[in-house]
Design an enzyme around this catalytic site. Structure first.
Site, PDB file in Angstrom:
ATOM      1  N   ASP A 133       6.570  18.824  -0.734  1.00 27.95           N
ATOM      2  CA  ASP A 133       5.445  19.124   0.160  1.00 27.95           C
ATOM      3  C   ASP A 133       5.055  17.854   0.905  1.00 27.95           C
ATOM      4  O   ASP A 133       4.880  16.804   0.273  1.00 27.95           O
ATOM      5  CB  ASP A 133       4.240  19.608  -0.674  1.00 27.95           C
ATOM      6  CG  ASP A 133       3.368  20.603   0.077  1.00 27.95           C
ATOM      7  OD1 ASP A 133       3.407  20.617   1.313  1.00 27.95           O
ATOM      8  OD2 ASP A 133       2.640  21.367  -0.588  1.00 27.95           O
TER       9      ASP A 133
ATOM     10  N   HIS B 136       4.043  16.609   9.792  1.00 26.80           N
ATOM     11  CA  HIS B 136       3.246  17.127   8.673  1.00 26.80           C
ATOM     12  C   HIS B 136       4.099  17.453   7.449  1.00 26.80           C
ATOM     13  O   HIS B 136       3.562  17.763   6.393  1.00 26.80           O
ATOM     14  CB  HIS B 136       2.470  18.363   9.134  1.00 26.80           C
ATOM     15  CG  HIS B 136       1.387  18.021  10.104  1.00 26.80           C
ATOM     16  ND1 HIS B 136       0.074  17.884   9.747  1.00 26.80           N
ATOM     17  CD2 HIS B 136       1.443  17.715  11.430  1.00 26.80           C
ATOM     18  CE1 HIS B 136      -0.641  17.532  10.806  1.00 26.80           C
ATOM     19  NE2 HIS B 136       0.167  17.430  11.846  1.00 26.80           N
TER      20      HIS B 136
HETATM   21  P1  ADQ Z   1       1.049  23.871   4.504  1.00 24.59           P
HETATM   22  O1  ADQ Z   1       2.465  23.956   4.087  1.00 24.59           O
HETATM   23  O2  ADQ Z   1       0.463  25.082   5.108  1.00 24.59           O
HETATM   24  O3  ADQ Z   1       0.803  22.635   5.489  1.00 24.59           O
HETATM   25  P2  ADQ Z   1      -1.114  22.839   2.659  1.00 24.59           P
HETATM   26  O4  ADQ Z   1      -1.267  21.412   3.004  1.00 24.59           O
HETATM   27  O5  ADQ Z   1      -1.250  23.125   1.206  1.00 24.59           O
HETATM   28  O6  ADQ Z   1       0.267  23.458   3.142  1.00 24.59           O
HETATM   29  O7  ADQ Z   1      -2.231  23.641   3.420  1.00 24.59           O
HETATM   30  C1  ADQ Z   1      -2.402  25.022   3.224  1.00 24.59           C
HETATM   31  C2  ADQ Z   1      -3.716  25.446   3.884  1.00 24.59           C
HETATM   32  O8  ADQ Z   1      -3.739  26.865   3.977  1.00 24.59           O
HETATM   33  C3  ADQ Z   1      -4.926  25.009   3.094  1.00 24.59           C
HETATM   34  O9  ADQ Z   1      -5.941  24.603   3.973  1.00 24.59           O
HETATM   35  C4  ADQ Z   1      -5.327  26.278   2.338  1.00 24.59           C
HETATM   36  O10 ADQ Z   1      -6.707  26.388   2.092  1.00 24.59           O
HETATM   37  C5  ADQ Z   1      -4.869  27.370   3.285  1.00 24.59           C
HETATM   38  N1  ADQ Z   1      -4.458  28.550   2.513  1.00 24.59           N
HETATM   39  C6  ADQ Z   1      -3.455  28.646   1.628  1.00 24.59           C
HETATM   40  N2  ADQ Z   1      -3.386  29.882   1.102  1.00 24.59           N
HETATM   41  C7  ADQ Z   1      -4.393  30.573   1.671  1.00 24.59           C
HETATM   42  C8  ADQ Z   1      -4.856  31.926   1.557  1.00 24.59           C
HETATM   43  N3  ADQ Z   1      -4.278  32.833   0.753  1.00 24.59           N
HETATM   44  N4  ADQ Z   1      -5.904  32.288   2.314  1.00 24.59           N
HETATM   45  C9  ADQ Z   1      -6.505  31.402   3.141  1.00 24.59           C
HETATM   46  N5  ADQ Z   1      -6.113  30.132   3.292  1.00 24.59           N
HETATM   47  C10 ADQ Z   1      -5.071  29.730   2.575  1.00 24.59           C
HETATM   48  C11 ADQ Z   1       1.644  21.677   6.146  1.00 24.59           C
HETATM   49  C12 ADQ Z   1       2.537  20.860   5.213  1.00 24.59           C
HETATM   50  C13 ADQ Z   1       1.699  20.197   4.131  1.00 24.59           C
HETATM   51  C14 ADQ Z   1       0.599  19.345   4.768  1.00 24.59           C
HETATM   52  C15 ADQ Z   1      -0.143  20.124   5.828  1.00 24.59           C
HETATM   53  C16 ADQ Z   1      -1.072  19.233   6.633  1.00 24.59           C
HETATM   54  O11 ADQ Z   1       3.550  21.677   4.645  1.00 24.59           O
HETATM   55  O12 ADQ Z   1       2.498  19.400   3.290  1.00 24.59           O
HETATM   56  O13 ADQ Z   1      -0.308  18.933   3.764  1.00 24.59           O
HETATM   57  O14 ADQ Z   1       0.723  20.751   6.761  1.00 24.59           O
HETATM   58  O15 ADQ Z   1      -0.394  18.148   7.173  1.00 24.59           O
END
Ligand code: ADQ
Length: 455
Positions: free
Chosen positions: A365, A156
């Site tokens: 990311d 991921h």
């Molecule tokens: P993350 O690094 O966690 O994921 P991201 O893909 O942006 O990053 O996902 C974050 C998730 O957390 C989103 O669903 C978002 O809605 C939720 N989130 C963020 N802040 C929040 C808050 N304050 N309250 C509630 N929910 C919140 C890792 C990798 C990414 C990749 C994903 C999936 O780092 O690059 O896209 O896995 O493979």
């Protein structure tokens, strides 16, 4: 046949209130993506957790087998090897990297615990799908235990290029372990290429590479690029719901119908939150006419709070918010509204709907699901996605305002450009993006991976 999914993190935890406990979904990209497909398709989820769900009277959406780690395991495997070693290297932050051999020993130990748990429940026709950087040794450990079932792995986070990856002392062991899988998936073509480049260099002629197939020892692994996605229909439906309408109208009243920018991130240095604030600071400095007209809401969910770099980042973020708000606030108006907590799903959707633009400023990311979530809530095709060029989403998605988050001018310029942009053009660009995300949702991603793995 059942699908066995293995991730470090549990998809659910319990929330203890006075007299009762409730089931609570955990935050983060991987869980947001996989939970809806597991609900729809079923299977068993194997993961780590410090509170075991089986000790509580809660109804689970699918079977969850949890592994309890000792304090030392959490310290050296999770905080240590995963988050002080793999995370900084794979996200191109070698200066934040520290190698400790003890962490590696615990990484092996915890991966073995997962292997034991899976070996105890597996049946002949089952398929195993291992996720992410915390469990990269697991496929090989399963093979060592004589397990012949199909094994898939999805990373991921980014797979770094050769020059960065070679810094990592356990580079060969990790490649060998991944090559125990039948299928290895990355978000983008770049990560896939980096992986193959590293296999060529570190395994040399022992690995036979032919297009997307790598033959190593007695296993042939298929290596694919398949960007992850979100449950588009569910997010869009929630965005249209009366519950979200009510929340949205309250938010609009609170913000006095100002223009709203938004950031939603885990509080992680790879997400470029401080850099985003520096871009905003420059924007207000250069364009004071927008003072009191544009507000920025940053929702940051606490993460990895035991790791030094994350505690340092928390201080830096607080300081940046204090400095910028101190500099520009007037007559009760503040430029940055900083929410340092997890927010409920419907509240998050209401914020997405409120925002005239969103800034995803990650310095690196794997993909970035926030970008896709925002697009899915734009039911009137309004709003702008300002997206870092260093995200997997930037490589994948058809259109976006790209920024270089290392350059404050680039962020400030993108904000101004969206505020002054032609509305018809912005609407048609957002419609294109929505169309793309709606046709490439999480179910499509899941089915393609699983079908490839079954072949
Ligand atoms: P993350 O690094 O966690 O994921 P991201 O893909 O942006 O990053 O996902 C974050 C998730 O957390 C989103 O669903 C978002 O809605 C939720 N989130 C963020 N802040 C929040 C808050 N304050 N309250 C509630 N929910 C919140 C890792 C990798 C990414 C990749 C994903 C999936 O780092 O690059 O896209 O896995 O493979």
């Amino acid at each position: 046949m059942k699908l066995i999914v293995a991730t470090n993190r549990s998809p659910y935890n319990v929330k203890k209130e006075k007299n009762h406990v409730t089931l609570q979904k955990t935050d983060g990209g991987l869980i947001s993506a996989l939970d809806p497909v597991m609900k729809e398709n079923g299977g068993v989820w194997v993961c780590e957790s410090d509170t075991l769900l089986k000790d509580y009277d809660v109804k689970l959406p699918y079977p969850i087998k949890q592994i309890k780690l000792t304090e030392n395991e959490t310290k050296h495997y999770y905080d240590g090897f995963c988050n002080t070693q793999i995370w900084p290297i794979f996200h191109y932050f070698p200066a934040k990297y520290k190698f400790h051999i003890k962490d590696w020993d615990f990484y092996k130990q915890v991966n073995q615990k997962f292997a034991d748990e899976i070996a105890a429940i597996i049946e002949t026709e089952d398929i195993i799908w291992v996720h992410d950087y915390q469990l990269m040794l697991l496929p090989k450990l399963l093979r060592n235990m004589g397990i012949k079932n199909k094994i898939g792995f999805f990373l991921h986070i980014p797979f770094p290029n050769f020059e960065i990856y070679r810094i990592f002392p356990k580079r060969t062991e990790i490649l060998e372990a991944l090559l125990s899988c039948d299928l290895i998936g990355f978000h983008t073509e770049s990560y896939r290429k980096h992986f193959i480049e590293c296999v060529k260099y570190f395994l040399g002629s022992q690995a036979g590479i032919k297009e997307n197939l790598i033959q190593y020892k007695d296993i042939t692994s298929k290596v694919i690029a398949l960007p992850i996605s979100i449950d588009y229909k569910h997010i869009e439906k929630t965005a249209k719901s009366s519950k979200v309408e009510v929340k949205l109208s309250k938010l609009k009243d609170n913000f006095n119908n100002q223009i709203i920018g938004l950031g939603v991130d885990r509080l992680d240095y790879s997400k470029g939150i401080v850099e985003k604030f520096e871009g905003l600071e420059l924007f207000f400095e250069k364009k004071p006419e927008y003072i009191k007209k544009v507000s920025f809401v940053q929702i940051a969910v606490p993460t990895r709070v035991n790791v030094t770099e994350y505690r340092k980042l928390k201080r830096q973020t607080d300081e940046a918010v204090g400095r910028i708000n101190g500099k520009f606030s007037r007559d009760g108006w503040t430029p940055i509204h900083y929410i340092y907590s997890s927010v409920k799903f419907e509240d998050l959707i209401a914020y997405y709907r409120l925002a005239d633009f969103i800034i995803v400023s990650a310095l690196r990311d794997g993909l970035n699901l926030v970008a896709k979530e925002y697009v899915s809530t734009r039911i009137n095709n309004s709003g702008t996605l300002i997206l870092s060029e260093f995200t997997g989403a930037a490589e994948e998605m058809p259109y976006k305002y790209l920024i270089n988050p290392y350059d404050s001018c680039s962020i400030a310029f993108a904000i101004e450009a969206t505020l002054k942009g032609n509305e018809d053009k912005k609407t048609s660009e957002m419609a294109n993006l929505r169309n793309y995300v709606s046709q490439n949702d999480i179910f499509k991603w899941f089915n393609i991976f699983l079908n490839e793995l079954k072949q």
